[in-house]
Design a protein around this motif. Structure first.
Motif, short mmCIF file in Angstrom:
data_model
loop_
_atom_site.label_atom_id
_atom_site.label_comp_id
_atom_site.label_asym_id
_atom_site.label_seq_id
_atom_site.Cartn_x
_atom_site.Cartn_y
_atom_site.Cartn_z
N ARG A 1 -7.90 0.17 11.67
CA ARG A 1 -7.48 -1.07 12.32
C ARG A 1 -5.96 -1.22 12.26
O ARG A 1 -5.33 -0.93 11.24
CB ARG A 1 -8.14 -2.23 11.59
N GLU A 2 -5.37 -1.66 13.36
CA GLU A 2 -3.92 -1.89 13.39
C GLU A 2 -3.61 -3.30 12.89
O GLU A 2 -4.40 -4.22 13.09
CB GLU A 2 -3.37 -1.69 14.80
N SER A 3 -2.47 -3.40 12.24
CA SER A 3 -2.01 -4.70 11.77
C SER A 3 -0.49 -4.69 11.73
O SER A 3 0.14 -3.66 11.93
CB SER A 3 -2.59 -5.00 10.38
N LEU A 4 0.09 -5.84 11.45
CA LEU A 4 1.53 -5.95 11.31
C LEU A 4 1.90 -5.90 9.84
O LEU A 4 1.20 -6.47 9.00
CB LEU A 4 2.03 -7.25 11.94
N ALA A 5 2.98 -5.20 9.53
CA ALA A 5 3.45 -5.11 8.15
C ALA A 5 4.92 -5.48 8.11
O ALA A 5 5.70 -5.12 8.99
CB ALA A 5 3.26 -3.69 7.62
N SER A 6 5.29 -6.21 7.09
CA SER A 6 6.67 -6.61 6.89
C SER A 6 7.34 -5.54 6.04
O SER A 6 6.91 -5.27 4.92
CB SER A 6 6.69 -7.95 6.17
N ALA B 1 11.28 -3.35 5.00
CA ALA B 1 12.72 -3.55 4.85
C ALA B 1 13.42 -3.50 6.20
O ALA B 1 14.50 -4.07 6.37
CB ALA B 1 13.29 -2.49 3.91
N ASN B 2 12.81 -2.83 7.17
CA ASN B 2 13.38 -2.72 8.51
C ASN B 2 12.80 -3.72 9.49
O ASN B 2 12.94 -3.58 10.69
CB ASN B 2 13.19 -1.30 9.06
N GLY B 3 12.09 -4.72 8.99
CA GLY B 3 11.49 -5.73 9.85
C GLY B 3 9.98 -5.56 9.94
O GLY B 3 9.37 -4.79 9.21
N VAL B 4 9.39 -6.26 10.87
CA VAL B 4 7.95 -6.23 11.06
C VAL B 4 7.60 -5.05 11.97
O VAL B 4 8.21 -4.86 13.02
CB VAL B 4 7.44 -7.55 11.67
N VAL B 5 6.61 -4.24 11.53
CA VAL B 5 6.18 -3.08 12.31
C VAL B 5 4.66 -3.08 12.41
O VAL B 5 3.96 -3.64 11.57
CB VAL B 5 6.65 -1.75 11.68
N ASN C 1 -1.28 2.89 4.64
CA ASN C 1 -1.06 2.58 6.05
C ASN C 1 -0.22 3.69 6.66
O ASN C 1 0.55 4.36 5.98
CB ASN C 1 -0.43 1.20 6.25
N LEU C 2 -0.44 3.91 7.95
CA LEU C 2 0.30 4.91 8.71
C LEU C 2 1.36 4.18 9.50
O LEU C 2 1.06 3.33 10.34
CB LEU C 2 -0.65 5.67 9.64
N ASN C 3 2.62 4.50 9.21
CA ASN C 3 3.74 3.77 9.78
C ASN C 3 4.50 4.66 10.76
O ASN C 3 5.14 5.62 10.35
CB ASN C 3 4.66 3.31 8.65
N PRO C 4 4.44 4.35 12.07
CA PRO C 4 5.14 5.17 13.05
C PRO C 4 6.66 5.03 12.98
O PRO C 4 7.38 5.87 13.52
CB PRO C 4 4.60 4.65 14.39
N ASP D 1 0.84 -1.20 0.00
CA ASP D 1 0.00 0.00 0.00
C ASP D 1 0.87 1.24 0.00
O ASP D 1 2.10 1.15 0.11
CB ASP D 1 -0.89 0.02 1.25
N VAL D 2 0.23 2.38 -0.07
CA VAL D 2 0.95 3.64 0.11
C VAL D 2 1.32 3.70 1.59
O VAL D 2 0.46 3.52 2.46
CB VAL D 2 0.07 4.84 -0.28
N ALA D 3 2.59 3.89 1.89
CA ALA D 3 3.06 3.94 3.27
C ALA D 3 3.34 5.40 3.64
O ALA D 3 4.17 6.05 3.02
CB ALA D 3 4.31 3.09 3.45
#
Length: 172
Positions: A104-109, A111-115, A138-141, A87-89
């Motif tokens: 909804r929160e989920s886990l994403a894989s 390049a820096n690991g699972v977040v 997705n909104l990636n902290p 998705d667009v990150a």
């Protein structure tokens, strides 16, 4: 023997100093613009109509990436094309500025690991004259800079071709 103050000499020194400062400022302005074009050669992507389709051409930057200025919900952003992103990150710290709501929160894989990311939807995304609505994001902290990864939730809605240093995006 006392030194006399010559107002003309003093004014001349100030004028020379001012000229140097202005010259330095101009050099900084010119070189910062050149550096920006090396990072983002697509600051204002041009569009054209080709057989009923809208086409945007993106030039590769010096590092071999496709970076382009675009818009999310009317706000100017910097996109980095990433075919490896589902998705667009979007960096989470930009969510309110871009009018994005965390879902909804989920886990994403990554390049820096699972977040842990929050799902979101972009109402309107624009690059040049290509406009897409209701784009999965997705909104990636964990993302600290302001670059937005333009992932497959956008690219699968377009035809894209790489030719030399160019990436051609075309509406379907």
């Amino acid at each position: 023997m006392s030194e006399q103050h010559d107002p003309a000499k003093s004014a001349g020194k100030w004028m020379v100093a001012l000229a140097w400062i202005c010259g330095f400022g101009l050099l900084v302005f010119v070189f910062s613009d050149l550096l920006e074009k090396q990072v983002n050669p697509n600051n204002s992507p041009e569009s054209q109509r080709v057989g009923g389709q809208t086409e945007v051409r993106l030039k590769q930057n010096r590092q071999g990436h496709y970076v382009a200025t675009g818009y999310i919900n009317g706000e100017e952003v910097l996109f980095l094309v990433d075919t490896g992103a589902t998705d667009v990150a979007v960096p989470a710290h930009l969510a309110s500025k871009l009018q994005l709501r965390a879902g909804r929160e989920s886990l994403a894989s990554t390049a820096n690991g699972v977040v842990r990311v929050a799902e979101s939807t972009i109402d309107t995304l624009r690059i040049g004259d290509i406009v897409l609505n209701n784009v999965d994001a997705n909104l990636n902290p964990g993302m600290q800079d302001n670059h937005i990864l333009l992932g497959m939730s956008v690219l699968r809605q377009l035809e894209f071709t790489q030719r030399g240093d160019w990436l051609i995006l075309r509406t379907l």
